[in-house]
Design a protein around this motif. Structure first.
Motif, PDB file in Angstrom:
ATOM      1  N   THR A 124       0.859  -1.183   0.000  1.00 37.00           N
ATOM      2  CA  THR A 124       0.000   0.000   0.000  1.00 37.00           C
ATOM      3  C   THR A 124       0.891   1.228   0.000  1.00 37.00           C
ATOM      4  OG1 THR A 124      -1.852  -1.063   1.127  1.00 37.00           O
ATOM      5  CG2 THR A 124      -1.662   1.337   1.351  1.00 37.00           C
ATOM      6  N   SER A 125       0.727   2.085  -1.007  1.00 31.89           N
ATOM      7  CA  SER A 125       1.640   3.203  -1.182  1.00 31.89           C
ATOM      8  C   SER A 125       1.134   4.082  -2.326  1.00 31.89           C
ATOM      9  CB  SER A 125       3.044   2.675  -1.517  1.00 31.89           C
ATOM     10  OG  SER A 125       3.996   3.718  -1.556  1.00 31.89           O
ATOM     11  N   VAL A 126       1.839   5.174  -2.548  1.00 32.16           N
ATOM     12  CA  VAL A 126       1.644   5.973  -3.753  1.00 32.16           C
ATOM     13  C   VAL A 126       2.818   5.684  -4.674  1.00 32.16           C
ATOM     14  CG1 VAL A 126       1.353   8.260  -4.728  1.00 32.16           C
ATOM     15  CG2 VAL A 126       0.443   7.760  -2.451  1.00 32.16           C
ATOM     16  N   TYR A 127       2.506   5.301  -5.906  1.00 29.62           N
ATOM     17  CA  TYR A 127       3.525   4.906  -6.867  1.00 29.62           C
ATOM     18  C   TYR A 127       3.666   5.994  -7.931  1.00 29.62           C
ATOM     19  CZ  TYR A 127       3.396   0.322  -4.764  1.00 29.62           C
ATOM     20  OH  TYR A 127       3.487  -0.733  -3.876  1.00 29.62           O
ATOM     21  N   PHE A 128       4.913   6.384  -8.161  1.00 33.45           N
ATOM     22  CA  PHE A 128       5.204   7.398  -9.169  1.00 33.45           C
ATOM     23  C   PHE A 128       6.094   6.816 -10.257  1.00 33.45           C
ATOM     24  CE2 PHE A 128       3.464  11.309  -7.610  1.00 33.45           C
ATOM     25  CZ  PHE A 128       3.397  11.167  -6.233  1.00 33.45           C
ATOM     26  N   CYS A 129       5.733   7.124 -11.485  1.00 33.81           N
ATOM     27  CA  CYS A 129       6.549   6.816 -12.640  1.00 33.81           C
ATOM     28  C   CYS A 129       7.244   8.104 -13.064  1.00 33.81           C
ATOM     29  CB  CYS A 129       5.666   6.281 -13.756  1.00 33.81           C
ATOM     30  SG  CYS A 129       6.521   5.918 -15.290  1.00 33.81           S
TER      31      CYS A 129
ATOM     32  N   LEU B 174      -2.318   3.225  -4.442  1.00 35.99           N
ATOM     33  CA  LEU B 174      -2.709   1.825  -4.356  1.00 35.99           C
ATOM     34  C   LEU B 174      -2.955   1.439  -2.912  1.00 35.99           C
ATOM     35  CD1 LEU B 174      -3.041  -0.982  -5.728  1.00 35.99           C
ATOM     36  CD2 LEU B 174      -0.620  -1.360  -5.221  1.00 35.99           C
ATOM     37  N   THR B 175      -4.111   0.852  -2.673  1.00 37.83           N
ATOM     38  CA  THR B 175      -4.448   0.336  -1.348  1.00 37.83           C
ATOM     39  C   THR B 175      -4.669  -1.163  -1.459  1.00 37.83           C
ATOM     40  OG1 THR B 175      -5.504   2.427  -0.733  1.00 37.83           O
ATOM     41  CG2 THR B 175      -6.037   0.490   0.603  1.00 37.83           C
ATOM     42  N   VAL B 176      -3.966  -1.920  -0.641  1.00 39.27           N
ATOM     43  CA  VAL B 176      -4.117  -3.374  -0.608  1.00 39.27           C
ATOM     44  C   VAL B 176      -4.814  -3.739   0.702  1.00 39.27           C
ATOM     45  CG1 VAL B 176      -2.969  -5.603  -0.749  1.00 39.27           C
ATOM     46  CG2 VAL B 176      -1.990  -3.628  -1.940  1.00 39.27           C
ATOM     47  N   VAL B 177      -5.982  -4.370   0.567  1.00 38.89           N
ATOM     48  CA  VAL B 177      -6.788  -4.682   1.759  1.00 38.89           C
ATOM     49  C   VAL B 177      -6.805  -6.191   2.022  1.00 38.89           C
ATOM     50  CG1 VAL B 177      -8.207  -2.629   1.474  1.00 38.89           C
ATOM     51  CG2 VAL B 177      -8.931  -4.787   0.426  1.00 38.89           C
TER      52      VAL B 177
END
Lengths: 112, 107
Positions: free
Chosen positions: A86-91, A109-112
Motif C-alpha cells: 500500500t503506497s503511492v507509486y510514481f513513474c 494503491l491500497t491493498v486490503v
C-alpha cells in the motif's frame, strides 16, 4: 497530449491479487523509473529502465516485476499484492541528458 | 549507498519571507535535482544542478559538490510555494531522494 501519464489514479485490491500499474510517456525518453512514496521514507526506487528491453533493480524491488517492450511504456506489476505494498507509486522519465526527471501524477494503491 | 539529509524537516513562513533549504549528501555525485511536491501530490522538477548556481524567478539553487551540499533559496515566499521540497542525488540517472522539507507559507 505530450507528457507522462499513469493509470489508474486510484486502485483498491485484495491481498494476493495481481495488479498492474501503467506508465506511458510521449517524449521518447530513454530512461524510465518507478518509485514508491511512503510516509517517513520519501521516494524509494523500485525499478528503472535505460532503454527498451533493459531493466534493473532499484532499492526496493522485491514483490515487483517490470517490463519494457516499447520505449514509451513501462508497466509495474505486483504479482501477489501484500498490505505492505500500500503506497503511492510514481513513474518518471528522463532523457538522460541532464535535464532532470519528469514525474507522472501518481497511482494511490491500497491493498486490503 | 548514498545518504541524503535535508534540513529543516519542517518550516513555517509568513508570506513574503525568505528561506533556505539545505541538502547534504554522503558521496560524490554527478546528478542533483530539486523537486517540489504540491499539496495535490504532483512532483515538479525545479532544478537540475550537480554543481554551480541557477536561478528561476524567486527560486535559486547552489550546489557545492566538493563540500557535498546544495541549498535551495526561496525569496518573497507565496502561499503557492507550500508543499514538500525534495533533494535527490545520484551517480548517473538513478536518484536517491532525501526525506524532504515540508514548507507551509501562511497568508
Amino acid at each position: 497530449d505530450a507528457g507522462i501519464t499513469q493509470s489508474p489514479r486510484y486502485k483498491i485490491t485484495e491481498t494476493g491479487r495481481q495488479v498492474t500499474l501503467m506508465c506511458h510517456q510521449t517524449w521518447s525518453h530513454s530512461y524510465m523509473f518507478w518509485y514508491r512514496q511512503d510516509l517517513g521514507h520519501g521516494l524509494r526506487l523500485i525499478y528503472y529502465s535505460a532503454a527498451a528491453d533493459i531493466t534493473d533493480k532499484g532499492e526496493v524491488p522485491d514483490g515487483y516485476v517490470v517490463s519494457r517492450s516499447k520505449t514509451e511504456n513501462f508497466p509495474l506489476t505486483l504479482e501477489s499484492a501484500t498490505r505492505s505494498q500500500t503506497s503511492v507509486y510514481f513513474c518518471a522519465s528522463s532523457d538522460g541528458g541532464g535535464y532532470g526527471y519528469t514525474f507522472g501524477s501518481g497511482t494511490r494503491l491500497t491493498v486490503v | 549507498g548514498i545518504q541524503v539529509e535535508q534540513s529543516p524537516p519542517d518550516l513555517i513562513l509568513q508570506e513574503g519571507a525568505n528561506s533556505t533549504l539545505r541538502c547534504n549528501f554522503s558521496d560524490s555525485v554527478n546528478n542533483l535535482q530539486w523537486f517540489h511536491q504540491n499539496p495535490w501530490g504532483q512532483l515538479i522538477n525545479l532544478f537540475y544542478i550537480p554543481s554551480g548556481t541557477k536561478q528561476n524567478g524567486r527560486l535559486s539553487a547552489t550546489t557545492v559538490a566538493t563540500e557535498r551540499y546544495s541549498l535551495l533559496y526561496i525569496s518573497s515566499s507565496q502561499t503557492t510555494d507550500s508543499g514538500v521540497y525534495f533533494c535527490a542525488v545520484g551517480d548517473g540517472n538513478k536518484l536517491v531522494f532525501g526525506a524532504g522539507t515540508i514548507l507551509r507559507v501562511k497568508s
